[in-house]
Design a protein around this motif. Structure first.
Motif, PDB file in Angstrom:
ATOM      1  N   ARG A 274      55.674-154.538 -59.400  1.00  0.00           N
ATOM      2  CA  ARG A 274      55.310-153.210 -58.877  1.00  0.00           C
ATOM      3  C   ARG A 274      55.545-152.104 -59.907  1.00  0.00           C
ATOM      4  O   ARG A 274      56.612-152.017 -60.516  1.00  0.00           O
ATOM      5  N   THR A 275      54.521-151.259 -60.071  1.00  0.00           N
ATOM      6  CA  THR A 275      54.602-150.161 -61.026  1.00  0.00           C
ATOM      7  C   THR A 275      53.671-149.038 -60.595  1.00  0.00           C
ATOM      8  O   THR A 275      52.701-149.285 -59.872  1.00  0.00           O
ATOM      9  N   ASP A 276      53.978-147.814 -61.065  1.00  0.00           N
ATOM     10  CA  ASP A 276      53.044-146.701 -60.823  1.00  0.00           C
ATOM     11  C   ASP A 276      52.326-146.344 -62.123  1.00  0.00           C
ATOM     12  O   ASP A 276      51.733-145.272 -62.220  1.00  0.00           O
ATOM     13  N   LYS A 277      52.384-147.252 -63.111  1.00  0.00           N
ATOM     14  CA  LYS A 277      51.752-146.998 -64.414  1.00  0.00           C
ATOM     15  C   LYS A 277      50.701-148.078 -64.708  1.00  0.00           C
ATOM     16  O   LYS A 277      50.774-149.178 -64.156  1.00  0.00           O
TER      17      LYS A 277
ATOM     18  N   ASN B 108      50.377-154.528 -55.515  1.00  0.00           N
ATOM     19  CA  ASN B 108      50.639-153.592 -56.617  1.00  0.00           C
ATOM     20  C   ASN B 108      49.648-152.432 -56.565  1.00  0.00           C
ATOM     21  O   ASN B 108      48.714-152.435 -55.757  1.00  0.00           O
ATOM     22  N   THR B 109      49.860-151.481 -57.456  1.00  0.00           N
ATOM     23  CA  THR B 109      48.814-150.516 -57.752  1.00  0.00           C
ATOM     24  C   THR B 109      47.759-151.252 -58.577  1.00  0.00           C
ATOM     25  O   THR B 109      48.028-152.330 -59.115  1.00  0.00           O
TER      26      THR B 109
ATOM     27  N   GLU C 104      46.645-144.291 -57.482  1.00  0.00           N
ATOM     28  CA  GLU C 104      47.807-143.655 -56.864  1.00  0.00           C
ATOM     29  C   GLU C 104      48.357-144.591 -55.775  1.00  0.00           C
ATOM     30  O   GLU C 104      49.549-144.627 -55.524  1.00  0.00           O
ATOM     31  N   GLU C 105      47.459-145.346 -55.171  1.00  0.00           N
ATOM     32  CA  GLU C 105      47.826-146.187 -54.029  1.00  0.00           C
ATOM     33  C   GLU C 105      48.432-147.520 -54.463  1.00  0.00           C
ATOM     34  O   GLU C 105      47.881-148.209 -55.325  1.00  0.00           O
ATOM     35  N   TYR C 106      49.534-147.855 -53.816  1.00  0.00           N
ATOM     36  CA  TYR C 106      50.099-149.191 -53.896  1.00  0.00           C
ATOM     37  C   TYR C 106      49.471-149.980 -52.744  1.00  0.00           C
ATOM     38  O   TYR C 106      49.376-149.467 -51.622  1.00  0.00           O
TER      39      TYR C 106
ATOM     40  N   GLY D 232      45.844-142.184 -60.316  1.00  0.00           N
ATOM     41  CA  GLY D 232      47.289-141.952 -60.388  1.00  0.00           C
ATOM     42  C   GLY D 232      47.657-141.026 -61.543  1.00  0.00           C
ATOM     43  O   GLY D 232      46.795-140.591 -62.317  1.00  0.00           O
ATOM     44  N   ARG D 233      48.950-140.754 -61.661  1.00  0.00           N
ATOM     45  CA  ARG D 233      49.436-139.722 -62.581  1.00  0.00           C
ATOM     46  C   ARG D 233      49.333-140.113 -64.057  1.00  0.00           C
ATOM     47  O   ARG D 233      49.278-139.259 -64.925  1.00  0.00           O
TER      48      ARG D 233
END
Ligand SMILES: O=c1ccn([C@H]2C[C@H](O)[C@@H](COP(=O)(O)OP(=O)(O)OP(=O)(O)O)O2)c(=O)[nH]1
Length: 178
Positions: free
Chosen positions: A164-167, A117-118, A79-81, A37-38
């Motif tokens: 849930r988070t993208d970090k 979650n990720t 990157e994937e949830y 992920g980013r």
């Protein structure tokens, strides 16, 4: 028993497995490839304390990639949830990533039934290596289980890693009483 590609697809149809985004060409014979992920993060303190909330600094991987250095614990994120409502998901490294000297988790990459979650990656490297946002970094495999579940991870009152988070998410060990 580990789910095959056909079974993973069938469970996605049933809603038991969620992978977002999903790309058909990331589905292997019995696994699904996930990507870096980013965001990456490092701990602010050089000495961590298992009883305390150790804070992290989070940063974005630039376009030109980021060089990971040995001796530093990096937290990454897929990157994937994902959601898994009936199978035990495991996150494993990829051989091609291991051959670059990159470890993506420090202990067993076991997930729980109900985890939504990720995935946080606990990354360490054997030698300096440049990594990129979106590179394949690991693979998810799904185990069928025996018996019914009493408490799904997403219904557990004290589940630490289901928001849930993208970090990347730091250790929440401080929430355990010991
Ligand atoms: O490398 C990993 C391994 C697991 N997980 C996710 C999936 C799993 O369902 C959740 C919790 O993992 P585990 O149960 O091993 O953590 P814990 O320290 O026991 O936390 P909890 O008390 O919330 O179960 O974290 C990751 O994001 N990265």
């Amino acid at each position: 028993m580990i789910l095959t590609d056909q079974q993973i697809l069938a469970e996605i149809e049933r809603g038991n497995i969620v992978i977002e985004p999903f790309e058909r060409n990331c589905l292997g014979t019995n696994s699904y490839d996930v990507h870096l992920g980013r965001y990456l993060a490092t701990y602010k303190d050089s000495v961590l304390d298992a009883r305390k909330h150790n804070e992290i600094s989070t940063f974005e991987i630039p376009e030109e990639g980021f060089v990971l250095e040995p001796g530093v614990l990096y937290l990454g994120v897929t990157e994937e949830y994902t959601e898994s409502h009936a199978h035990v998901p495991f996150l494993e490294g990829k051989s091609s990533v291991g051959r670059l000297g990159i470890d993506i988790h420090a202990t067993a990459g076991k997930g729980d039934i109900g985890f939504c979650n990720t995935w946080t990656l606990e990354i360490s490297v054997s030698m300096p290596v440049r990594v990129y946002y979106g590179m394949p970094v690991g693979q998810l495999i799904y185990f069928a289980v025996q018996g019914d579940v009493q408490t799904f991870y997403n219904r557990k009152a004290n589940a630490k890693y289901n928001d849930r988070t993208d970090k990347p998410v730091e250790s929440m060990m401080w929430k355990n009483s010991f």
